[in-house]
Design a protein around this motif. Structure first.
Motif, PDB file in Angstrom:
ATOM      1  N   PRO A 161      44.465  41.871  36.295  1.00 17.41           N
ATOM      2  CA  PRO A 161      45.018  42.068  37.795  1.00 17.41           C
ATOM      3  C   PRO A 161      44.802  40.593  38.672  1.00 17.41           C
ATOM      4  CG  PRO A 161      43.514  43.895  37.094  1.00 17.41           C
ATOM      5  CD  PRO A 161      43.782  42.823  35.821  1.00 17.41           C
ATOM      6  N   ALA A 162      44.221  39.577  38.102  1.00 16.32           N
ATOM      7  CA  ALA A 162      44.051  38.439  39.045  1.00 16.32           C
ATOM      8  C   ALA A 162      45.545  37.581  38.931  1.00 16.32           C
ATOM      9  CB  ALA A 162      42.834  37.440  38.218  1.00 16.32           C
ATOM     10  N   ALA A 378      34.498  41.845  42.986  1.00 14.32           N
ATOM     11  CA  ALA A 378      35.653  41.227  42.917  1.00 14.32           C
ATOM     12  C   ALA A 378      36.201  40.802  41.695  1.00 14.32           C
ATOM     13  CB  ALA A 378      35.671  39.937  44.120  1.00 14.32           C
ATOM     14  N   TYR A 379      35.045  40.147  40.994  1.00 16.86           N
ATOM     15  CA  TYR A 379      35.565  39.789  39.388  1.00 16.86           C
ATOM     16  C   TYR A 379      35.827  40.978  38.545  1.00 16.86           C
ATOM     17  CZ  TYR A 379      33.516  35.396  40.836  1.00 16.86           C
ATOM     18  OH  TYR A 379      33.263  33.885  41.581  1.00 16.86           O
ATOM     19  N   GLN A 380      35.058  41.941  38.897  1.00 15.00           N
ATOM     20  CA  GLN A 380      35.379  43.087  38.044  1.00 15.00           C
ATOM     21  C   GLN A 380      36.680  43.879  38.377  1.00 15.00           C
ATOM     22  OE1 GLN A 380      31.761  45.456  38.777  1.00 15.00           O
ATOM     23  NE2 GLN A 380      30.668  44.606  37.011  1.00 15.00           N
ATOM     24  N   GLN A 381      37.019  43.878  39.619  1.00 17.59           N
ATOM     25  CA  GLN A 381      38.294  44.540  40.246  1.00 17.59           C
ATOM     26  C   GLN A 381      39.453  43.620  39.562  1.00 17.59           C
ATOM     27  OE1 GLN A 381      38.863  44.424  44.332  1.00 17.59           O
ATOM     28  NE2 GLN A 381      40.631  45.586  44.349  1.00 17.59           N
ATOM     29  N   TYR A 382      39.376  42.566  39.760  1.00 26.19           N
ATOM     30  CA  TYR A 382      40.528  41.709  39.428  1.00 26.19           C
ATOM     31  C   TYR A 382      40.608  40.961  37.873  1.00 26.19           C
ATOM     32  CZ  TYR A 382      41.785  41.612  44.331  1.00 26.19           C
ATOM     33  OH  TYR A 382      41.984  42.161  45.447  1.00 26.19           O
ATOM     34  N   LEU A 383      39.341  41.186  37.252  1.00 25.13           N
ATOM     35  CA  LEU A 383      39.643  40.745  35.899  1.00 25.13           C
ATOM     36  C   LEU A 383      39.219  41.880  34.785  1.00 25.13           C
ATOM     37  CD1 LEU A 383      37.295  37.433  35.961  1.00 25.13           C
ATOM     38  CD2 LEU A 383      39.820  37.790  35.813  1.00 25.13           C
ATOM     39  N   LEU A 425      40.395  32.644  45.177  1.00 25.35           N
ATOM     40  CA  LEU A 425      40.834  31.621  44.316  1.00 25.35           C
ATOM     41  C   LEU A 425      40.464  32.277  43.003  1.00 25.35           C
ATOM     42  CD1 LEU A 425      39.397  28.197  45.514  1.00 25.35           C
ATOM     43  CD2 LEU A 425      41.636  28.845  45.434  1.00 25.35           C
ATOM     44  N   VAL A 426      40.043  33.672  42.962  1.00 26.81           N
ATOM     45  CA  VAL A 426      39.872  34.460  41.759  1.00 26.81           C
ATOM     46  C   VAL A 426      41.269  34.298  41.026  1.00 26.81           C
ATOM     47  CG1 VAL A 426      39.789  36.637  40.943  1.00 26.81           C
ATOM     48  CG2 VAL A 426      38.330  36.095  42.747  1.00 26.81           C
ATOM     49  N   ILE A 427      42.251  34.055  41.749  1.00 25.81           N
ATOM     50  CA  ILE A 427      43.463  33.948  40.882  1.00 25.81           C
ATOM     51  C   ILE A 427      43.510  32.701  39.949  1.00 25.81           C
ATOM     52  CG2 ILE A 427      44.767  32.316  42.868  1.00 25.81           C
ATOM     53  CD1 ILE A 427      47.172  33.511  42.038  1.00 25.81           C
ATOM     54  N   LEU A 428      42.758  31.860  40.152  1.00 22.90           N
ATOM     55  CA  LEU A 428      42.656  30.451  39.092  1.00 22.90           C
ATOM     56  C   LEU A 428      41.673  31.041  37.956  1.00 22.90           C
ATOM     57  CD1 LEU A 428      41.476  27.829  41.609  1.00 22.90           C
ATOM     58  CD2 LEU A 428      43.718  28.355  40.701  1.00 22.90           C
TER      59      LEU A 428
END
Length: 1001
Positions: A161-162, A378-383, A425-428
């Protein structure tokens, strides 16, 4: 054929087979990466999403229609009226150039005219999602030395997802191609560092030159694509420095970094928005210093090889050469800074990544939810499950110590830090988390299946394990032990230095070499034991056992990850410009109010019409409505946006005195949810940061709602409140001589008002090219000016850079303003004269704790709340006590609250019992603190939920967490005393006669 030749042939065959399997794996990962990004295009058609993508598309169309030269000399007078914007020098043009190139190539090569430029732009994120997946697989393979790790990493990257968050079809954002450029740059960089056995004694390799240049070219693409290039070049610079301190500096490293920096910097400086930034910006000065230092180190390295210097002699030489260079550099930098302020300051966004608090001090930056810190949710959502695998891969990475693999380790540390500081910046983390996940799984596959089987086959056929490489590459040491024996100059240096302690240094060097030999001997022995045939059989047996024991849990995790990624992709694929909704009768509709309003502007208003709206909507108004806007998402001019905030937060009379010189129409978002009233506190705060006479304190707490959703006097008089709540009971009507209602969309989400008595004199003055200020006679760069009628207002502005720019001396008033802003935004209260209007101790609570309030439950669906619910918003949606007041005024026993920002949100008062099917466990979204008390939970809404990692429940369009409280009797008793005063206040104003339009939604 000799056995040695047979072994080489067999090795080539096996390596080729692994490469083919790797390629096939990338192919299937690419198919998945492409398919998962097409939900939006299949459901909503080929429509550009959100806000920024509309500017990107408008710029792409301008490039296609007008060509390269006009694009880079484009001064857009249809945005940022009356100043205009020099688009050619303020845009990262990579995505526009690539999109137009693809569109034209399709028309010229295959004659495909069925795809319009709009269609190409819609598909670009999906196409580049595929290329980013492939480059990430290559990067992982290069760092880990494992084809299996590369394939698994590509598979994770394809759907993580990230990565999806900025690359779904129609999401025409810069990041959609930037991740490809970033992954390509990183791959080329580590590829340049690959060991070459033919290069000895730390000499440069052919790969370091070829791939160093390739890395520089990939970096130029990254610079052209996205402002995140600063992260890329600083990460590579940090990796180069880390290798030096690890004792791994070689000419190979010097060539790779120097070529990347020279080629990349020369190309970057050709991008107008970057210009001389790599040599002037404090954000990019680090890589420049590394480049200079590496030239010194390379000179010393050459001297070491030529003269056979010992480690101590090499160290002394480095110090001797560095000191004069350092003195000259510091002196030159000091002169440039003191004489001409040569070095620019870090931007507010970058500065916010390093300050101890979560606010930058810039209310414009702080108003964007994705600039707030990320958290575990947020980490769990996008990773998703990659978040659990990444630490395992991180630990296993330390087992393989090469120049390339150390890059993955450093990348993960730095990316995690910055993503923790800013949710965007979770995208990184997406690429590196995928790589670490691939390393974790690939390691198990290699060590428990591929390598032991290969060893057994090799020893069976040839008696020696050479069929498969060890895949444990050892880079050459910084200094070769045999250099002195081979180099005559080194022997001479030894003899000449024998009387100066050289014998002692030689003895120390020999001792170090003996220790290294012994350690290598132990490692070889362990490695040999690890690869005995019996050990290999045991490894295979252990692998089979682990697979049998973990088969179902792993399959379950994999299916969950796959399903979750597809579900989230569908959610991310729903554009905010149009979305599905349900009417009160249960019928599902496609709500298209926003485009309806923009189309109305395009069809109904004159071509030179100027539309005033909050900066969020500027891109869509210009891209769809094709009308001039006052501000947009570029946010380059804080003072101009502050002027817009002043107009919207001012009284109708004051607002009209300014607006008549700038706009023909005013557009507002209405209808609740994330409408303009939800954003209103930001408007006032941003305006007050430049015009200090708007509010009494920096956070403008008096600009909102209190006592059960009743507006404060300040907001009740403002233009924004009267236009958003137009026609509702109790809302003062607009003066038709100032603002006249012109349009309301089908479901009431957008309202447009015509500005009456527009100053034609000011409009003509701004339109006259003679009144623009050009940087040179005949230049294209000509900035518009405010009309003379507004000059007294503009003179009152206090430039906001005084509050953040360290190159400009800040006065005592500015320092106190920033301190007060931080103090209040962090929930630590402020001056005694603020926030006491409601009789409940102001906006920072105290009463809530005294009453011992505890939440009853948390719900993820608004529909779960009882039908007798009554809505309120604004400040009452963020402050629990104000929500309680509203409930008491309505005679309700319960309140549900969902905080949407620092000072506003949504709340319902009700008597009934919520539907338990919508209840959720208390997560970080439920636990978001209230604005009036950090010890109480007020749930979350909209962007706040996204920042907290709270996801929409199945079937819900918006992520919400409604925390329910019971209203205590004490609040009702206090409200009896307050209601008299509030009723008198409401009777004093003249309410609108019309009834509130009943929403069908």
């Amino acid at each position: 054929m000799p056995i040695a030749a047979e072994r080489r042939v067999a090795s080539y065959i096996v390596e080729g087979a692994l490469f083919v399997a790797f390629t096939v794996g990338l192919y299937f990962a690419s198919l998945e990466a492409y398919g998962i990004r097409l939900y939006a295009l299949k459901t909503f058609g080929r429509v550009i999403h959100e806000f920024d993508p509309w500017f990107n598309f408008r710029a792409t169309k301008y490039l296609a229609d007008n060509g390269w030269y006009k694009f880079f000399t484009w001064f857009d007078y249809e945005s940022w009226y009356p100043l205009g914007r020099p688009v050619g020098t303020t845009i990262y043009p990579g995505m526009q150039i690539v999109s137009v190139a693809i569109w034209r190539a399709m028309r010229l090569t295959v004659g495909d005219t069925s795809m319009s430029l709009n269609d190409v732009c819609c598909f670009v994120p999906a196409w580049f999602g595929v290329s980013a997946t492939c480059f990430l697989g290559l990067l992982t393979k290069e760092c880990s030395g494992s084809y299996a790790s590369g394939v698994v990493a590509a598979g994770i990257m394809s759907i993580v997802p990230a990565h999806l968050m900025r690359s779904v079809g129609g999401g025409y954002d810069n990041e959609s191609i930037a991740l490809t450029c970033m992954s390509a740059t990183f791959f080329c960089w580590v590829r340049a560092l690959r060991n070459d056995p033919t290069a000895t004694d730390g000499r440069a390799t052919r790969d370091s030159i070829v791939w160093g240049v390739m890395a520089g070219l990939a970096y130029v693409c990254m610079v052209a694509a996205w402002g995140g290039f600063v992260f890329v070049i600083n990460l590579i610079g940090a990796h180069a420095v880390a290798l030096f301190f690890l004792g791994r500096f070689t000419s190979k490293l010097h060539r790779a970094y120097s070529l990347l920096f020279v080629v990349g910097t020369m190309g970057a400086m050709r991008v107008p928005v970057v210009g001389w930034g790599p040599l002037k910006s404090t954000e990019q000065i680090g890589p420049l210093l590394v480049f200079i230092a590496f030239q010194i180190l390379e000179y010393c390295e050459r001297q070491r090889r030529n003269k056979g210097l010992s480690f101590l002699q090499l160290t002394l030489l480095r110090i001797k050469v560095t000191l004069p260079v350092l003195i000259l550099a510091v002196g030159g930098a000091a002169y440039l800074q003191l004489s001409m302020n040569y070095f620019g300051p870090p931007s507010a966004r970058v500065r916010g990544l390093f300050v101890k608090h979560t606010r930058t001090g810039n209310p414009l930056v702080d108003s964007v939810a994705e600039h707030q810190p990320a958290n575990q949710q947020a980490y769990q959502q996008y990773l998703s499950h990659a978040y659990e695998l990444a630490p395992v891969g991180f630990g296993l990475s330390f087992l393989r110590w090469t120049d390339a693999n150390s890059f993955i380790i450093l990348y993960s540390i730095i990316a995690y830090y910055f993503s923790n500081r800013m949710a965007r910046l979770v995208i990184l983390l997406g690429p590196v988390a995928s790589a670490l996940g691939g390393i974790a799984i690939g390691f198990c596959f290699d060590q428990f299946l591929l390598h032991p089987v290969g060893r057994i086959v090799a020893t069976t056929l040839y008696g020696k394990p050479t069929l498969l490489a060890d895949h444990e590459e050892e880079d050459e040491p910084t200094t070769a032990p045999s250099a002195d024996d081979k180099d005559p100059a080194a022997k001479l240096a030894k003899k000449e230095g024998s009387g100066n302690g050289a014998d002692g240094m030689t003895r120390n060097a020999k001792l170090q070499q003996q220790i290294k030999r012994k350690m290598r001997g132990v490692a070889r022995a362990a490695w040999t034991l690890y690869n005995f045939r019996l050990t290999c059989v045991l490894r295979i047996a252990l692998g089979v056992y682990l697979v049998r024991q973990t088969r179902w849990p792993l399959q379950k995790k994999a299916k969950e990850f796959y399903k979750y990624s597809h579900e989230l992709s569908e959610q991310l694929s729903q554009p905010s410009i149009m979305f599905k909704a349900r009417l009160n009768n249960g019928k599902e509709i496609m709500l298209d109010d926003y485009r309806e309003a923009y189309w109305w502007l395009k069809k109904t208003t004159p071509e030179d019409a100027r539309v005033m709206a909050w900066w969020d909507y500027g891109y869509q108004i210009a891209g769809i409505g094709n009308r001039t806007t006052i501000a947009d998402g570029n946010t380059w001019n804080h003072e101009h946006i502050a002027t817009l905030g002043r107009i919207l937060s001012a009284s109708e009379e004051k607002a009209h005195r300014i607006a008549r010189h700038l706009a023909d129409y005013v557009l507002v978002w209405a209808g609740g949810g994330g409408d303009d009233l939800a954003k209103s506190p930001h408007m006032a705060r941003i305006g007050n940061s430049v015009y200090h006479d708007i509010c009494d304190e920096p956070t403008c707490s008096q600009f909102g709602f209190y006592q059960g959703g009743i507006p404060t006097p300040m907001i009740e008089k403002c233009l924004l409140y009267k236009t958003v709540r137009y026609g509702e009971p109790g809302v003062p009507p607009l003066n038709p001589k100032m603002f006249k209602h012109a349009f309301t969309s089908k479901y009431g989400k957008v309202r447009i008002f015509k500005v009456m008595n527009v100053s034609k004199k000011s409009k003509d003055w701004v339109a006259d090219p003679a009144n623009r200020v050009c940087d040179a006679p005949g230049s294209w760069y000509c900035v518009g000016q405010y009309p003379p009628a507004l000059q007294p207002l503009i003179a009152k502005r206090k430039p906001f850079k005084q509050l953040e720019d360290f190159n400009v001396g800040r006065d005592k008033e500015s320092d106190e303003y920033v301190k007060e802003y931080h103090k209040r935004m962090e929930g630590r209260g402020g001056g005694e004269d603020y926030g006491e209007e409601d009789g409940f101790g102001g906006g920072r609570g105290g009463l809530g704790e005294q009453l011992g309030l505890t939440p009853k439950a948390c719900y993820g669906r608004e529909a779960s709340l009882p039908k007798d619910k009554v809505y309120t918003g604004g400040a009452a949606g963020a402050s629990l006590m104000q929500a309680m007041q509203f409930a008491a005024m309505q005679g309700k026993k319960n309140v549900a609250i969902a905080r949407a920002s620092a000072v506003d949100g949504h709340a319902f008062a009700f008597d009934g019992t919520p539907d338990p099917s919508g209840e959720v466990e208390f997560d970080d979204g439920c636990d978001m603190p209230c604005a009036d008390s950090e010890s109480l939970s007020c749930g979350c809404g909209d962007e706040v939920c996204a920042g907290a990692g709270a996801q929409p429940l199945p079937g819900e369009n918006n992520a919400r967490r409604w925390v329910v409280y019971e209203v205590p009797p004490e609040v009702a008793m206090l409200m009896e005393q307050q209601q008299r005063k509030s009723r008198k206040g409401s009777k004093g104003g003249k309410g609108g006669k019309g009834k509130k339009p009943k929403s069908e939604l």
